[in-house]
Design an enzyme around this catalytic site. Structure first.
Site, mmCIF file in Angstrom:
data_model
loop_
_atom_site.group_PDB
_atom_site.id
_atom_site.type_symbol
_atom_site.label_atom_id
_atom_site.label_comp_id
_atom_site.label_asym_id
_atom_site.label_seq_id
_atom_site.Cartn_x
_atom_site.Cartn_y
_atom_site.Cartn_z
ATOM 1 N N LYS A 290 4.247 -6.771 3.999
ATOM 2 C CA LYS A 290 4.004 -5.464 3.569
ATOM 3 C C LYS A 290 3.393 -4.649 5.008
ATOM 4 O O LYS A 290 3.099 -5.308 6.164
ATOM 5 C CB LYS A 290 2.605 -5.226 2.667
ATOM 6 C CG LYS A 290 1.464 -5.632 3.222
ATOM 7 C CD LYS A 290 0.622 -4.625 3.902
ATOM 8 C CE LYS A 290 0.488 -3.319 3.252
ATOM 9 N NZ LYS A 290 0.194 -2.327 4.054
ATOM 10 N N THR B 216 -8.863 9.919 1.165
ATOM 11 C CA THR B 216 -9.444 10.675 0.215
ATOM 12 C C THR B 216 -8.560 11.170 -1.000
ATOM 13 O O THR B 216 -7.358 10.746 -1.159
ATOM 14 C CB THR B 216 -10.095 12.033 0.919
ATOM 15 O OG1 THR B 216 -9.004 12.612 1.446
ATOM 16 C CG2 THR B 216 -11.111 11.735 1.551
ATOM 17 N N ASN C 258 -0.268 10.369 5.663
ATOM 18 C CA ASN C 258 -1.342 9.981 6.413
ATOM 19 C C ASN C 258 -2.567 11.006 6.526
ATOM 20 O O ASN C 258 -3.505 10.665 7.069
ATOM 21 C CB ASN C 258 -1.088 9.597 7.609
ATOM 22 C CG ASN C 258 -0.368 8.154 7.645
ATOM 23 O OD1 ASN C 258 -1.227 7.245 7.483
ATOM 24 N ND2 ASN C 258 0.775 7.943 8.073
ATOM 25 N N THR D 250 0.831 -1.219 -0.111
ATOM 26 C CA THR D 250 -0.044 -0.082 0.177
ATOM 27 C C THR D 250 1.037 1.059 0.016
ATOM 28 O O THR D 250 1.260 1.818 -1.183
ATOM 29 C CB THR D 250 -0.873 0.085 1.355
ATOM 30 O OG1 THR D 250 -0.265 -0.385 2.206
ATOM 31 C CG2 THR D 250 -2.040 -1.046 1.086
ATOM 32 N N GLU E 234 6.134 4.292 7.263
ATOM 33 C CA GLU E 234 5.605 5.608 6.442
ATOM 34 C C GLU E 234 6.732 6.869 6.715
ATOM 35 O O GLU E 234 6.633 7.242 7.880
ATOM 36 C CB GLU E 234 4.255 5.850 6.825
ATOM 37 C CG GLU E 234 3.340 4.824 6.065
ATOM 38 C CD GLU E 234 1.881 4.903 6.553
ATOM 39 O OE1 GLU E 234 1.069 4.288 5.872
ATOM 40 O OE2 GLU E 234 1.617 5.478 7.513
ATOM 41 N N THR F 197 2.862 -7.673 11.996
ATOM 42 C CA THR F 197 2.634 -6.600 11.172
ATOM 43 C C THR F 197 1.423 -6.858 10.429
ATOM 44 O O THR F 197 0.638 -7.554 10.550
ATOM 45 C CB THR F 197 3.796 -6.526 10.066
ATOM 46 O OG1 THR F 197 3.519 -5.626 9.136
ATOM 47 C CG2 THR F 197 3.841 -8.119 9.345
#
Lengths: 406, 406
Positions: B183, B406, B401, B157, B279, B194
Site C-alpha cells: 500500500k 478531519t 491531503n 488507505t 495520491e 514504501t
C-alpha cells in the site's frame, strides 16, 4: 539604534535613483509591463549582488556576476525583463544579455560593466533580443522618480501583487532611505535568495562592506523562505547605493549596525511578501523552531516542515494534523527525542511531549483559518532556534504550474 | 537463470500461508476492511524486515523490530491495520501494539515474538485496542488461502486499487512462488521502503540471507519510488519464507541468484504500482538518468527531478517544460556541465546539449499525455545511471491531503 520607519514610495524614493517600466511584448499578455530599468545618476554609486547556487545558471546571472566584478562593485543600472528567463539558451542567450547591457550603457552614457541584467520567466525558450533592444530608448526617455513605481510591476510573473517596501531612519543625524522590490511566487528556495529582488539606498557604502552586509541580510530573509523546494536558475538580489544622502557607512561603526538592521528588516519584509504570495497561496506560514541542540538542527527541522507537501496541504485545509509536522521533523536529519516535542499553532498546543494535546478541534480549526499562521515546534533539547517562512499548498499551485509554459 | 512468470494469486499462493481480512471499525467508512492477518503454518518459517529511517517511529515498528530480533528472524504471523498509524501515541500506543501481538500469538498458538505488527493511517490519534482485540477471534477463524486476497484490500488507505503481484519460477527443478502486496499513495519516499509491503514465499531461506536479500531488493524498488518527498513514521517491508516448496536457498548458490532476481522483480512491480497510484496521480513517471560521473550523482539528479513539484505539475499538464527538469538537475548537488545535457520524454528530444531541441509541440504534448512516461536525462559526463519512479502532481493530491485527518 535608530528606528527604521516604513513609508510609501518606490525604488527611487532614496535620493539619486530613477526608474521606468514598459511593455516590450515578451510576456504573452498584450500590453503587460515586462521590461524595466533602474538607474542611479550618482557617479560614486556602489553595488553588490547575490545569485543562484544552481549549477544551471541563466545568461543574465553569468553576465551580472562578471560586470559586478569588472566594475569593482560600481554598477549603476539594472535592466530586467519578465516573461522569459533567458536560461538554458546557450551562447545566443549570453549574447542577448551582453547586447542588452551594451545598449543600456550607450543610452545612459555609462560603461558596459556598470550595467547589470536580470531576467525571469520561462526557461529554455530563446529570448528575442530585438524585443528588448527596440524598447531601450523608450525606457531611457521615461526614466523618472514617479515611473520607478512601474518596476515592481514589470518584474512580476505569477505574482498576484507587486512587492515594494521602503524604510527610512536617521543615521548620524541625517535621513537615510532604503527601498526594495521583489518578485517571487514559484521556484523560491533557500540556499539562495528569491527569484529577483532589487534594493536601492542613498547611503554611501563601500562595495566590499555592501557585499558583506547584503549576504548577512539575505540569510535570515530571502534564504529563509521556501515555496516549493525548487531553486531557480535566475535568482538574483542586487543592491545599489547612491551615496546621495551624504551618510557614510564605515565598517565597524554604529552607522553600519544601523544600516544592516534596516537592510535586514527590508529583506525580511520582502521575503514575507513572497511567502504570502506563493503560487496559489492563501496563507503565510511561519515555522518557528526552538529548543534545538544546534543551529543546524533547528534549521533542518524548520526547512523539512516548510517543504513538506503534506504539512502544507493540511494547512490549506485547516486540518490540525500535527502528526505530519512531527513526522517531517523526524526525517529532517536532526538529533532530538520525539517524546519531548511540543507543537503549537499560534498559541494553541496541538502536541505536548510528543502526544496529542487533547485540543479542541473547532478552536484549532479557527486558528488554522487565519491568513497568517505560526507553527511553533519546541524540541526541548537545547537553545538553538530557526525561523522559516512558507505558504500553504493549494489547488491553485497545480493550476498555475500545470500549464505555465504553454 | 530461471525465468519468473507472473500469475494470478494472493499472499497465500506460496505454499504454507493463510490470510484473512475483516472490518474492525478503525476506518471511518463503515464496513471497510481495515484489519488483516497473514500466517505461515510452517514451523521453520523465517522472516526479515526493513523499516522507516524516520526518527519518529510508530509503536508497531518499534515492536516488530524487537520481535524480529527476539525470534531470531523466525516470525510467522503479521497483523496489520489501516485507518490509524498508531504513531506519536507514546507508551499507550506501544502497549496497544504489544497486546495485539500477544492476542494474535495466543489465538494462533505461537509465541509472542513470532508475531509482527504493522499499522497505517492517521498519525497522533489514539488507537483503541479493543477494536483490534475483539476482532482477532474472527480473523483467526476466517484464515484461509482464499481469504488471503482480502489482505491487500484491508491495508489500503488512500490507495485507489489493491496492489498484489505473484511470481513463480522453477529453481533446482522445483516450483517456487513469491507473492507480495503493498500500500502506498502518500508519504512515500526513498531512504526507506514504501509505507507497507508484505511478501511471502515458499522457498526455504536462512534468516540472515533473507535479511540481506530483502535489503538488496528494496534498494532498486521501494527505495527508488517517491510521491511527495515525505518519509513516513510507519514504513515497513516484511518477508516471510515458509520453506514449504522444499527448495533451499543457500548463500552464494545459483538458487540464491535466482531467488534474489525474483524478489527484486516482485518489489519493483509493487513499487511501480505505488508510483502509478500516488495520491491524485494520473501518470507513472520513470526518471532515467545516465551519463553521470558517479552513482551518487546519478541518484541525486534523478531524485531532485522526481521530487520537483514544478516538474510534476508540468507533467500533469502535459507541458514539455524541460527547463524545469534541467533546473532541478542543476540544484541536485551533482557535478555536471549543463551545456552537455540531453533530455528526452520517451524517445523525443526536448533538449539537446543544454538547448531547446526545436521539437514539435504537438508531438511532445502527445508523448506527455501517455499514462506511462519516461523522462530520460543524459548528462554525458560518465557511465553511472539511476532510475526513480514517481507520479504527476495533480489537483487531487491537494484534495486528498487538505482534509485527510478531519
Amino acid at each position: 539604534m535608530p528606528k527604521w520607519v516604513p513609508l510609501e514610495g518606490n525604488l527611487a524614493t532614496p535620493v539619486g535613483f530613477l526608474g521606468a517600466g514598459v511593455a516590450a511584448g515578451i510576456k504573452k499578455v498584450h500590453g503587460a509591463l515586462d521590461l524595466a530599468l533602474i538607474f542611479s545618476d550618482a557617479l560614486d554609486t556602489t553595488s553588490a549582488g547575490v545569485f543562484t547556487t544552481n549549477r544551471v545558471v541563466a545568461a543574465p546571472v553569468v553576465l551580472s556576476r562578471q560586470n559586478l566584478r569588472a566594475s569593482g562593485g560600481r554598477a549603476r543600472a539594472i535592466i530586467v525583463n519578465s516573461g522569459n528567463a533567458n536560461a538554458c539558451t546557450g551562447r545566443t542567450g549570453y549574447r542577448t544579455a551582453q547586447e542588452t547591457a551594451r545598449s543600456v550603457a550607450k543610452a545612459l552614457g555609462i560603461s558596459e560593466s556598470e550595467v547589470l541584467v536580470a531576467s525571469t520567466g520561462v526557461i529554455g525558450l530563446p529570448l528575442k533580443p530585438e524585443l528588448i533592444l527596440n524598447r531601450i530608448p523608450a525606457l531611457q526617455k521615461s526614466l523618472s522618480v514617479e515611473n520607478a513605481s512601474h518596476v515592481a510591476r514589470a518584474i512580476m510573473t505569477t505574482d498576484t501583487f507587486p512587492k515594494t517596501y521602503v524604510l527610512r531612519a536617521r543615521i548620524d543625524g541625517t535621513s537615510v532611505t532604503l527601498a526594495g522590490i521583489a518578485k517571487g511566487a514559484g521556484m523560491i528556495h533557500p540556499r539562495m535568495a528569491t527569484l529577483l529582488s532589487f534594493i536601492t539606498t542613498d547611503a554611501a557604502v563601500p562595495p566590499t562592506l555592501l557585499d558583506k552586509m547584503l549576504r548577512a541580510a539575505v540569510a535570515p530573509s530571502f534564504n529563509s523562505v521556501t515555496i516549493d523546494g525548487d531553486t531557480s536558475t535566475n535568482d538574483t538580489v542586487i543592491v545599489l547605493a547612491s551615496g546621495r544622502s551624504g551618510v557614510f557607512i564605515r565598517p565597524g561603526s554604529k552607522a553600519a549596525d544601523a544600516f544592516l538592521a534596516g537592510l535586514e528588516e527590508l529583506c525580511q519584509a520582502l521575503a514575507r511578501m513572497i511567502a504570502r504570495d506563493g503560487e496559489g497561496a492563501k496563507k503565510l506560514i511561519t515555522i518557528d523552531v526552538r529548543g534545538a541542540r544546534t543551529d543546524a538542527d533547528a534549521d533542518r527541522v524548520a526547512r523539512a516542515i516548510a517543504n513538506s507537501p503534506l504539512v502544507k496541504t493540511a494547512v490549506a485545509g485547516s486540518d490540525p494534523n500535527w502528526g505530519r509536522i512531527l513526522c517531517a521533523a523526524g526525517y529532517a536529519g536532526a538529533n532530538f527525542d520525539p517524546a519531548k516535542v511540543d507543537i503549537r499553532v499560534n498559541g494553541l498546543f496541538l502536541c505536548r511531549r510528543g502526544l496529542d494535546a487533547a485540543f479542541d478541534e473547532a478552536v484549532a480549526k479557527r486558528e488554522l483559518e487565519q491568513k497568517e499562521i505560526t507553527l511553533r515546534v519546541d524540541l526541548h533539547q537545547g537553545k538553538a532556534a530557526a525561523r522559516i517562512w512558507t505558504c500553504d499548498l493549494t489547488h491553485d499551485y497545480i493550476t498555475i504550474n500545470a500549464s505555465y509554459r504553454t
